[in-house]
Design a protein around this motif. Structure first.
Motif, PDB file in Angstrom:
ATOM      1  N   THR A  66       0.842  -1.201   0.000  1.00  0.00           N
ATOM      2  CA  THR A  66       0.000   0.000   0.000  1.00  0.00           C
ATOM      3  C   THR A  66       0.873   1.245   0.000  1.00  0.00           C
ATOM      4  OG1 THR A  66      -1.802  -1.136   1.118  1.00  0.00           O
ATOM      5  CG2 THR A  66      -1.785   1.267   1.266  1.00  0.00           C
ATOM      6  N   ARG A  67       1.906   1.246   0.819  1.00  0.00           N
ATOM      7  CA  ARG A  67       2.798   2.403   0.867  1.00  0.00           C
ATOM      8  C   ARG A  67       3.470   2.627  -0.483  1.00  0.00           C
ATOM      9  NH1 ARG A  67       7.820   2.488   1.063  1.00  0.00           N
ATOM     10  NH2 ARG A  67       8.051   0.388   1.857  1.00  0.00           N
TER      11      ARG A  67
ATOM     12  N   LEU B 179       0.971   4.141  -2.852  1.00  0.00           N
ATOM     13  CA  LEU B 179       0.756   5.553  -2.539  1.00  0.00           C
ATOM     14  C   LEU B 179       1.924   6.405  -3.029  1.00  0.00           C
ATOM     15  CD1 LEU B 179      -0.783   5.176   1.020  1.00  0.00           C
ATOM     16  CD2 LEU B 179      -1.955   6.076  -1.016  1.00  0.00           C
ATOM     17  N   GLU B 180       3.142   5.924  -2.835  1.00  0.00           N
ATOM     18  CA  GLU B 180       4.312   6.647  -3.339  1.00  0.00           C
ATOM     19  C   GLU B 180       4.258   6.783  -4.856  1.00  0.00           C
ATOM     20  OE1 GLU B 180       7.449   5.142   0.125  1.00  0.00           O
ATOM     21  OE2 GLU B 180       7.608   4.320  -1.903  1.00  0.00           O
TER      22      GLU B 180
ATOM     23  N   PHE C 134      -3.476  12.169  -1.877  1.00  0.00           N
ATOM     24  CA  PHE C 134      -2.735  10.909  -1.738  1.00  0.00           C
ATOM     25  C   PHE C 134      -1.497  11.106  -0.860  1.00  0.00           C
ATOM     26  CE2 PHE C 134      -4.924   9.341  -5.657  1.00  0.00           C
ATOM     27  CZ  PHE C 134      -5.389   8.152  -5.133  1.00  0.00           C
ATOM     28  N   ARG C 135      -0.838  12.245  -0.992  1.00  0.00           N
ATOM     29  CA  ARG C 135       0.352  12.525  -0.180  1.00  0.00           C
ATOM     30  C   ARG C 135      -0.002  12.569   1.303  1.00  0.00           C
ATOM     31  NH1 ARG C 135       2.839  17.644  -1.921  1.00  0.00           N
ATOM     32  NH2 ARG C 135       3.716  16.457  -3.630  1.00  0.00           N
TER      33      ARG C 135
ATOM     34  N   LEU D  93      -0.302   9.060   2.425  1.00  0.00           N
ATOM     35  CA  LEU D  93       1.047   8.475   2.487  1.00  0.00           C
ATOM     36  C   LEU D  93       1.769   8.917   3.751  1.00  0.00           C
ATOM     37  CD1 LEU D  93       3.462   6.930   1.308  1.00  0.00           C
ATOM     38  CD2 LEU D  93       3.991   8.970  -0.042  1.00  0.00           C
TER      39      LEU D  93
ATOM     40  N   GLN E 141       3.139   6.499   6.711  1.00  0.00           N
ATOM     41  CA  GLN E 141       4.548   6.491   7.118  1.00  0.00           C
ATOM     42  C   GLN E 141       4.713   6.790   8.603  1.00  0.00           C
ATOM     43  OE1 GLN E 141       5.973   9.394   4.269  1.00  0.00           O
ATOM     44  NE2 GLN E 141       6.736   7.807   2.901  1.00  0.00           N
TER      45      GLN E 141
END
Length: 124
Positions: free
Chosen positions: A30-31, A34-35, A114-115, A118, A122
């Motif tokens: 998922t991470r 997202l990146e 989205f950021r 993310l 994180q």
């Protein structure tokens, strides 16, 4: 013999992504997505700044595919499943509307949304 792509950067980006996915665990996937969607939308926005009349379809299409995957892959046992599906699905629809006639502000807003997710992933 047909080349993988006429753009060497796209080939290297794809190889790097494939390697990251192969080495990832479930939570990392998922991470990574997202990146990648943040990156693709950033590339699309930058391309529009450089050439406003040329729609960056590759980057927008890549972002759309990732957003759809995120919307369809939320775990059913996730306590925020409904909200995440709605969020990702809404962003996927917004990105889809920008495939033919992109609007810089909408792509930047989607990238920023989205950021935000993310950054939360994180930190969590």
């Amino acid at each position: 013999m047909q080349l993988l792509s006429s753009n060497p950067n796209a080939v290297y980006r794809r190889i790097d992504l494939d390697a990251r996915i192969e080495a990832s665990t479930n939570g990392d996937l998922t991470r990574i997505c997202l990146e990648e969607v943040v990156s693709a939308l950033g590339q699309a926005a930058l391309a529009m700044e450089r050439a406003p009349d040329a729609a960056p379809r590759d980057a927008i299409g890549r972002a759309h595919c990732i957003a759809l995957w995120l919307a369809r892959s939320v775990a059913p046992d996730n306590p925020m499943q409904q909200q995440l599906v709605q969020f990702y699905g809404g962003l996927a629809a917004l990105i889809a509307r920008n495939l033919a006639r992109p609007e810089h502000s909408q792509l930047c807003q989607a990238r920023d949304d989205f950021r935000d997710v993310l950054l939360a992933v994180q930190q969590g």
